[in-house]
Scaffold this active site. Structure first.
Site, mmCIF file in Angstrom:
data_model
loop_
_atom_site.group_PDB
_atom_site.id
_atom_site.type_symbol
_atom_site.label_atom_id
_atom_site.label_comp_id
_atom_site.label_asym_id
_atom_site.label_seq_id
_atom_site.Cartn_x
_atom_site.Cartn_y
_atom_site.Cartn_z
ATOM 1 N N ARG A 63 0.868 -1.171 -0.059
ATOM 2 C CA ARG A 63 0.093 -0.017 0.028
ATOM 3 C C ARG A 63 0.864 1.436 -0.150
ATOM 4 O O ARG A 63 0.642 2.379 -0.575
ATOM 5 C CB ARG A 63 -0.867 -0.058 1.228
ATOM 6 C CG ARG A 63 -1.752 1.102 1.128
ATOM 7 C CD ARG A 63 -3.094 0.789 2.096
ATOM 8 N NE ARG A 63 -3.896 1.953 2.058
ATOM 9 C CZ ARG A 63 -4.416 2.900 3.120
ATOM 10 N NH1 ARG A 63 -3.499 2.701 4.110
ATOM 11 N NH2 ARG A 63 -5.168 3.667 2.885
ATOM 12 N N HIS A 67 0.594 4.154 -2.556
ATOM 13 C CA HIS A 67 0.469 5.646 -2.395
ATOM 14 C C HIS A 67 1.626 6.469 -2.782
ATOM 15 O O HIS A 67 1.479 7.681 -2.881
ATOM 16 C CB HIS A 67 0.154 5.812 -0.836
ATOM 17 C CG HIS A 67 -1.390 5.453 -0.496
ATOM 18 N ND1 HIS A 67 -2.090 5.910 0.826
ATOM 19 C CD2 HIS A 67 -2.008 4.535 -1.049
ATOM 20 C CE1 HIS A 67 -3.169 5.453 0.729
ATOM 21 N NE2 HIS A 67 -3.228 4.584 -0.113
ATOM 22 N N ASP A 68 2.711 5.863 -2.707
ATOM 23 C CA ASP A 68 3.857 6.753 -3.258
ATOM 24 C C ASP A 68 3.777 7.017 -4.923
ATOM 25 O O ASP A 68 3.649 8.366 -5.235
ATOM 26 C CB ASP A 68 5.205 5.908 -3.270
ATOM 27 C CG ASP A 68 6.340 6.611 -3.844
ATOM 28 O OD1 ASP A 68 6.327 8.062 -3.620
ATOM 29 O OD2 ASP A 68 7.461 6.229 -4.138
ATOM 30 N N VAL A 71 0.796 9.551 -5.971
ATOM 31 C CA VAL A 71 0.962 10.859 -5.854
ATOM 32 C C VAL A 71 2.283 11.502 -6.191
ATOM 33 O O VAL A 71 3.462 11.109 -5.663
ATOM 34 C CB VAL A 71 1.007 11.423 -4.028
ATOM 35 C CG1 VAL A 71 1.179 12.541 -3.725
ATOM 36 C CG2 VAL A 71 -0.310 10.598 -3.604
ATOM 37 N N GLY A 73 4.130 10.788 -8.609
ATOM 38 C CA GLY A 73 4.832 9.690 -9.270
ATOM 39 C C GLY A 73 5.467 8.705 -8.073
ATOM 40 O O GLY A 73 5.645 9.130 -7.018
ATOM 41 N N SER A 77 7.972 10.086 -2.477
ATOM 42 C CA SER A 77 7.736 11.488 -1.533
ATOM 43 C C SER A 77 6.818 11.035 -0.570
ATOM 44 O O SER A 77 7.004 11.855 0.570
ATOM 45 C CB SER A 77 6.803 12.283 -2.461
ATOM 46 O OG SER A 77 5.706 11.730 -2.991
ATOM 47 N N ASN A 95 -3.794 8.936 4.645
ATOM 48 C CA ASN A 95 -2.158 8.242 4.957
ATOM 49 C C ASN A 95 -2.312 8.322 6.646
ATOM 50 O O ASN A 95 -1.629 7.594 7.087
ATOM 51 C CB ASN A 95 -1.107 9.004 4.387
ATOM 52 C CG ASN A 95 -1.130 8.830 2.853
ATOM 53 O OD1 ASN A 95 -1.757 7.907 2.262
ATOM 54 N ND2 ASN A 95 -0.370 9.802 2.202
ATOM 55 N N PRO A 163 -7.848 7.712 -4.105
ATOM 56 C CA PRO A 163 -9.033 6.936 -4.239
ATOM 57 C C PRO A 163 -9.620 6.621 -2.909
ATOM 58 O O PRO A 163 -8.874 5.968 -2.312
ATOM 59 C CB PRO A 163 -8.881 5.670 -5.260
ATOM 60 C CG PRO A 163 -7.655 6.141 -6.021
ATOM 61 C CD PRO A 163 -6.732 7.086 -5.064
ATOM 62 N N HIS A 193 -6.226 -6.139 -2.301
ATOM 63 C CA HIS A 193 -6.977 -6.460 -1.048
ATOM 64 C C HIS A 193 -7.163 -7.901 -0.601
ATOM 65 O O HIS A 193 -8.228 -8.074 -0.071
ATOM 66 C CB HIS A 193 -8.390 -5.530 -1.046
ATOM 67 C CG HIS A 193 -8.161 -4.196 -1.189
ATOM 68 N ND1 HIS A 193 -9.219 -3.206 -1.524
ATOM 69 C CD2 HIS A 193 -6.959 -3.408 -0.892
ATOM 70 C CE1 HIS A 193 -8.631 -1.820 -1.619
ATOM 71 N NE2 HIS A 193 -7.434 -1.813 -1.058
ATOM 72 N N ASP A 246 -9.591 -9.600 3.564
ATOM 73 C CA ASP A 246 -9.689 -10.798 2.989
ATOM 74 C C ASP A 246 -9.972 -11.973 4.286
ATOM 75 O O ASP A 246 -8.830 -12.390 4.771
ATOM 76 C CB ASP A 246 -8.834 -11.442 2.076
ATOM 77 C CG ASP A 246 -8.805 -13.082 1.738
ATOM 78 O OD1 ASP A 246 -9.950 -13.594 2.280
ATOM 79 O OD2 ASP A 246 -8.043 -13.716 1.091
HETATM 80 C C1 HEM Z 1 -8.968 1.142 -6.167
HETATM 81 C C2 HEM Z 1 -9.145 2.133 -5.324
HETATM 82 C C3 HEM Z 1 -8.613 1.918 -3.851
HETATM 83 C C4 HEM Z 1 -9.287 2.116 -2.823
HETATM 84 C C5 HEM Z 1 -10.485 2.857 -2.634
HETATM 85 C C6 HEM Z 1 -8.566 1.606 -1.534
HETATM 86 C C7 HEM Z 1 -8.884 1.836 -0.201
HETATM 87 C C8 HEM Z 1 -8.252 1.107 0.794
HETATM 88 C C9 HEM Z 1 -8.666 1.414 2.150
HETATM 89 C C10 HEM Z 1 -9.616 2.102 2.830
HETATM 90 C C11 HEM Z 1 -7.731 0.627 3.029
HETATM 91 C C12 HEM Z 1 -7.739 0.793 4.609
HETATM 92 C C13 HEM Z 1 -7.080 1.671 5.103
HETATM 93 C C14 HEM Z 1 -7.071 1.773 6.498
HETATM 94 O O1 HEM Z 1 -7.426 1.032 7.099
HETATM 95 O O2 HEM Z 1 -6.448 3.022 7.270
HETATM 96 C C15 HEM Z 1 -6.876 -0.127 2.159
HETATM 97 C C16 HEM Z 1 -6.009 -0.820 2.241
HETATM 98 C C17 HEM Z 1 -5.107 -1.666 1.836
HETATM 99 N N1 HEM Z 1 -5.010 -1.352 0.448
HETATM 100 FE FE1 HEM Z 1 -6.267 -0.285 -0.874
HETATM 101 N N2 HEM Z 1 -7.607 0.967 -2.038
HETATM 102 C C18 HEM Z 1 -7.413 0.821 -3.387
HETATM 103 C C19 HEM Z 1 -6.631 0.378 -4.330
HETATM 104 C C20 HEM Z 1 -5.212 -0.067 -3.852
HETATM 105 C C21 HEM Z 1 -4.162 -0.697 -4.588
HETATM 106 C C22 HEM Z 1 -4.017 -0.181 -6.168
HETATM 107 C C23 HEM Z 1 -3.374 -1.403 -3.857
HETATM 108 C C24 HEM Z 1 -1.961 -2.004 -4.181
HETATM 109 C C25 HEM Z 1 -1.855 -2.223 -5.370
HETATM 110 C C26 HEM Z 1 -4.082 -1.363 -2.626
HETATM 111 C C27 HEM Z 1 -3.585 -2.360 -1.585
HETATM 112 C C28 HEM Z 1 -4.034 -2.167 -0.079
HETATM 113 C C29 HEM Z 1 -3.440 -2.722 0.730
HETATM 114 C C30 HEM Z 1 -2.300 -3.811 0.741
HETATM 115 C C31 HEM Z 1 -4.128 -2.551 1.763
HETATM 116 C C32 HEM Z 1 -3.970 -3.276 3.547
HETATM 117 C C33 HEM Z 1 -2.811 -2.340 4.045
HETATM 118 C C34 HEM Z 1 -2.546 -2.892 5.425
HETATM 119 O O3 HEM Z 1 -2.954 -3.647 6.055
HETATM 120 O O4 HEM Z 1 -1.522 -1.941 6.135
HETATM 121 N N3 HEM Z 1 -5.166 -0.673 -2.541
HETATM 122 N N4 HEM Z 1 -7.152 0.255 0.744
#
Ligand code: HEM
Ligand SMILES: *[C@@H]1O[C@H](CO)[C@@H](O)[C@H](O)[C@H]1NC(C)=O
Ligand SMILES: *[C@@H]1O[C@H](CO)[C@@H](O)[C@H](O)[C@H]1NC(C)=O
Ligand SMILES: *[C@@H]1O[C@H](CO)[C@@H](O)[C@H](O)[C@H]1NC(C)=O
Ligand SMILES: *[C@@H]1O[C@H](CO)[C@@H](O)[C@H](O)[C@H]1NC(C)=O
Ligand SMILES: *[C@@H]1O[C@H](CO)[C@@H](O)[C@H](O)[C@H]1NC(C)=O
Length: 326
Positions: A63, A67-68, A71, A73, A77, A95, A163, A193, A246
């Site tokens: 993640r 996020h890098d 924002v 590129g 950052s 963040n 997003p 996810h 999951d």
């Molecule tokens: C499609 C739009 C996306 C949305 C709306 C989204 C939203 C979120 C949100 C709300 C969380 C939970 C954050 C928290 O609890 O503070 C999350 C976690 C996560 N996201 Fe996304 N995400 C998106 C795309 C992505 C992408 C592109 C990736 C990586 C390729 C990604 C990887 C992850 C991972 C691995 C977590 C778990 C992080 C952790 O447990 O520390 N997400 N995401």
């Protein structure tokens, strides 16, 4: 495929013949082969021990890379701390109290600086860390194109525009398109996810009073709903409690995410929204059936994400400390 060896020979010859900045400025998989041969070993062993200490860290590192890249590129950052003259991205809404893994990147950077000082960018370290995090969670492996340089600025307002799980799919897709990605990449990269966790306030609106209906989100499986209501009772003090993205294979990078979405057990509204569009729902179907197809497409999409807005050649700098501009 940029990292196939034939092409490398070709690029190498091109470099010899022209030595043009253009060819020089491309990323390539062998970028540090001579300048930092221990790079891949150092990253690998650090990610191994980080996961052994904290099973969630693999997800957190992926993640962080996302996020890098979205924002400013993929320029490291997101790793910059606030100073008097630089407003970083760590305090942006998506963040703050959410991103994790900074210490792991610091530890890798410090090991790398000992082995090959001022050579490897923080942006590349983060990209390699994300790849290894996936691979060591039983996910796909791919060769990472390298040669990114570190940025000297950050963009907090763009980080606030990442997003959101409350946006409709069209809005999320528009944000991906603005980064040079496409709708397919939304479906593919959402597969991330398949591991990690989310805080209650990011999906709690689905549990009690969905859209002011006084009822839960009808598209949420009822037995998952009961579990989530236990983790996130309808009180503010549960807002930062964690639920697995999951619940079936929580720490494994596999295609279970898509099976979950198909059975209405996607955690975020934005996960479940993939079924509301013919193209993304067809992809969800396909990835739920064919894990190898998911792995292949994920490697392609995440590599593409890793090229967003990269600095190369003489641009930017190689930070010695990932938290601060030199
Ligand atoms: C499609 C739009 C996306 C949305 C709306 C989204 C939203 C979120 C949100 C709300 C969380 C939970 C954050 C928290 O609890 O503070 C999350 C976690 C996560 N996201 Fe996304 N995400 C998106 C795309 C992505 C992408 C592109 C990736 C990586 C390729 C990604 C990887 C992850 C991972 C691995 C977590 C778990 C992080 C952790 O447990 O520390 N997400 N995401
Ligand atoms: C182990 O993980 C915890 C939780 O993420 C973290 O606070 C701690 O610093 C880690 N310890 C080591 C030695 O990495
Ligand atoms: C931050 O990003 C936004 C959106 O991409 C852009 O309009 C703005 O100019 C950027 N700000 C800085 C300081 O780079
Ligand atoms: C989606 O995007 C449209 C057009 O940019 C905007 O008006 C709307 O507020 C956005 N919706 C959400 C929920 O962010
Ligand atoms: C999406 O699928 C539905 C039902 O199968 C169909 O009625 C609709 O025309 C399709 N929409 C598009 C844009 O293909
Ligand atoms: C899903 O797989 C089917 C069967 O191979 C294929 O026809 C379809 O185009 C795939 N869907 C997408 C969106 O790629």
């Amino acid at each position: 495929m940029e990292c196939v060896s034939n092409k490398h020979v070709f690029v190498f010859i091109l470099c010899l013949v022209f030595l043009t900045p253009f060819v020089y400025s491309q990323l390539n998989c062998n970028f540090y082969d001579r300048t930092c041969p221990s790079l891949t070993r150092i990253v690998r062993s650090n990610i191994l021990s980080a996961i052994a200490n904290d099973s969630r860290i693999a997800a957190s590192l992926l993640r962080l890379h996302f996020h890098d890249c979205f924002v400013n590129g993929c320029d490291g950052s997101v790793l910059l701390d606030d100073t008097d003259t630089l407003k970083g991205e760590k305090n942006a809404l998506p963040n703050k109290n959410s991103l994790r893994g900074f210490d792991v990147i610091d530890k890798i950077k410090s090991d790398i600086e000992s082995a090959c000082p001022s050579t490897v960018s923080c942006a590349d370290i983060l990209t390699l860390a994300a790849r290894d995090a996936i691979y060591l969670s039983k996910g796909p492996f791919w060769a990472v194109p390298l040669g990114r340089r570190d940025g000297t600025t950050a963009n907090e307002s763009e980080a606030n525009n990442l997003p959101s799980p409350f946006e409709p799919l069209e809005n999320i897709t528009a944000k991906f398109v603005s980064k040079g990605l496409e709708k397919k990449d939304v479906a593919v990269l959402s597969g991330a996810h398949t591991f990690g966790f989310a805080q209650c306030f990011l999906f709690k609106s689905r549990l009690f009073d969905f859209g002011g209906s006084g009822k839960p989100d009808p598209s949420l499986d009822s037995s998952l709903l009961q579990n989530l209501q236990k983790i996130c009772p309808n009180q503010a003090d549960s807002n930062t409690n964690l639920a697995p993205l999951d619940p079936v294979t929580t720490n494994t990078f596999d295609n279970t995410y898509y099976k979950n979405v198909l059975s209405n057990t996607g955690l975020l509204q934005s996960d479940q929204a993939l079924l509301g569009d013919n193209i993304t729902s067809s992809l969800v179907n396909n990835y739920s059936k064919w894990p190898i197809l998911f792995f292949r497409d994920f490697a392609v999409s995440v590599e593409k994400m890793g090229r967003i807005g990269v600095l190369t050649g003489q641009q930017g700098q190689i930070r010695t400390n990932c938290r601060a501009v030199n």
